[in-house]
Design an enzyme around this catalytic site. Structure first.
Site, PDB file in Angstrom:
ATOM      1  N   THR A 256      21.709  21.766   2.392  1.00  0.00           N
ATOM      2  CA  THR A 256      21.983  21.248   1.050  1.00  0.00           C
ATOM      3  C   THR A 256      20.654  21.153   0.313  1.00  0.00           C
ATOM      4  O   THR A 256      19.593  21.065   0.929  1.00  0.00           O
ATOM      5  CB  THR A 256      22.708  19.882   1.093  1.00  0.00           C
ATOM      6  OG1 THR A 256      23.025  19.475  -0.248  1.00  0.00           O
ATOM      7  CG2 THR A 256      21.867  18.810   1.758  1.00  0.00           C
ATOM      8  N   GLY A 257      20.720  21.196  -1.009  1.00  0.00           N
ATOM      9  CA  GLY A 257      19.491  21.165  -1.799  1.00  0.00           C
ATOM     10  C   GLY A 257      19.462  22.343  -2.754  1.00  0.00           C
ATOM     11  O   GLY A 257      20.497  22.937  -3.056  1.00  0.00           O
TER      12      GLY A 257
HETATM   13  N1  ASP Z   1      22.820  24.099  -2.278  1.00  0.00           N
HETATM   14  C1  ASP Z   1      23.605  23.933  -3.472  1.00  0.00           C
HETATM   15  C2  ASP Z   1      23.293  25.050  -4.408  1.00  0.00           C
HETATM   16  O1  ASP Z   1      22.144  25.383  -4.588  1.00  0.00           O
HETATM   17  C3  ASP Z   1      23.375  22.640  -4.168  1.00  0.00           C
HETATM   18  C4  ASP Z   1      23.563  21.417  -3.363  1.00  0.00           C
HETATM   19  O2  ASP Z   1      23.303  21.383  -2.159  1.00  0.00           O
HETATM   20  O3  ASP Z   1      24.001  20.433  -3.948  1.00  0.00           O
HETATM   21  O4  ASP Z   1      24.198  25.547  -5.030  1.00  0.00           O
END
Ligand code: ASP
Length: 355
Positions: A256-257
């Site tokens: 995530t990120g």
């Molecule tokens: N990884 C996701 C993206 O870049 C965002 C998130 O983890 O909230 O779409």
């Protein structure tokens, strides 16, 4: 130790290739990060919490992952497969209104919610994903249908939506303008009163990993992606090897990120490959982030977090950000834990406080 929980002591379950693992981590310096990396949010900072020794084991991103994990465990307990558990757990988050998952997630720059999701099954090494899909309530189910009902791995945009509808999945005609206005009003209210701001505003993907009692590994990922993204932008979450990777011989990892910072390094593929070489899940997550941060102009400001589990029933997480929280669930335990960031790890190492 948390009452009633019999977690194996860290190191009790030794990974294979212990010798090469030691020399590997010494070479990279990541072993220094192999000390106490995880802090339970509640309870004790016990290193044994990096290994449950219990199956099923379910690990997911962010505090809302706990409810998803528990739904996944219920699914397994009532006879569902690891894939069923992944799908049902993530479906709960998709309809819960939490974070940037599902149709209540973050709109793009045009005020439209475009969703990304993927699913992967360890035993057959199969995968399915959808990207930039609009108005589908459960993109994780669409991803599973792509895997099971088509010869393809990934469908995008309108094609993905039409496929999901054809498969009988729940769809809505999303009113993009109304959604954008509601989202904008909520952001304004948050700015006026920061104490109402929820954590992880822009990084709330759910990645959920399952190690079933029979050793089967599966995982899934679902998100609306970064808020305000350009229409058509696809993040890491539906990309196999970036937002999610599963290898039944090794384990699984989820991310995530900021997706762009994961995609350039095939982040979760790297984490799983590092576990294959003998690192524990936490060490593998940390080493992957260290390598990425060493090369990337953003350094430790990458804003990327990983979760991982391995076939031995060990789990872990690391973040190039701050205070990343993740959820871990077994039949006798379900809790939100927090991982240390790379910056904190470096300070611990420099202070000579690593065990
Ligand atoms: N990884 C996701 C993206 O870049 C965002 C998130 O983890 O909230 O779409």
């Amino acid at each position: 130790m948390i009452a009633g929980v019999h977690f194996a002591k860290r190191g009790f379950i030794l990974p294979p290739m212990m010798t090469s693992r030691r020399s590997f981590i010494t070479r990279t310096g990541a072993a220094l990060a192999g000390g106490s990396l995880l802090h339970p949010v509640r309870g004790t900072a016990d290193d044994s919490l990096t290994s449950s020794g219990e199956r099923p084991l379910i690990v997911s991103t962010w505090p809302f992952g706990k409810a998803a994990n528990e739904r996944a465990l219920e699914t397994l307990t009532s006879g569902g497969s690891a894939l069923d558990a992944v799908e049902q757990g993530i479906r709960l988050t998709e309809s819960s209104g939490n974070g940037s998952v599902g149709l209540s997630g973050r709109p793009n720059a045009a005020g439209v919610v475009q969703l990304d999701a993927c699913i992967m099954s360890g035993p057959e090494h199969r995968a399915g994903s959808v990207a930039g899909i609009e108005g589908i309530v459960h993109p994780i189910s669409a991803a599973r249908r792509v895997m099971e009902k088509t010869p393809h791995v990934m469908l995008v945009g309108q094609g993905a939506r039409l496929f999901a509808i054809e498969q009988g999945l729940e769809a809505v005609n999303s009113d993009a303008t109304t959604r954008h206005e509601a989202w904008h009003a909520a952001r304004m209210a948050e700015q006026a009163n920061p104490s109402t701001k929820s954590s992880g505003q822009d990084h709330d993907t759910i990645a959920l990993l399952v190690l079933n009692a029979d050793g089967t590994v599966a995982g899934g990922c679902s998100t609306s992606g970064l808020s305000g993204k350009l229409p058509g932008r696809v993040g890491d979450s539906p990309i196999i090897g970036s937002g999610l990777y599963v290898d039944n011989e090794v384990g699984a990892a989820g991310a995530t990120g900021v997706g762009e910072n994961v995609m350039r390094y095939c982040g979760t593929f790297l984490v799983v490959e590092l576990m294959r070489q003998g690192l524990t899940p936490t060490e593998a997550c940390t080493e992957a982030l260290r390598r990425m941060a060493a090369k990337d102009p953003r350094g430790e400001a990458l804003s990327v977090s990983f979760v991982a589990l391995d076939k031995h029933g060990r789990f872990g997480a690391a973040t190039a950000g701050q205070g990343f929280q993740f959820a871990v669930t077994t039949p006798s335990f379900s809790q939100v834990l927090t991982s240390r960031g790379l910056g904190e790890l470096r300070r611990v190492v420099e202070g000579g406080n690593v065990r």
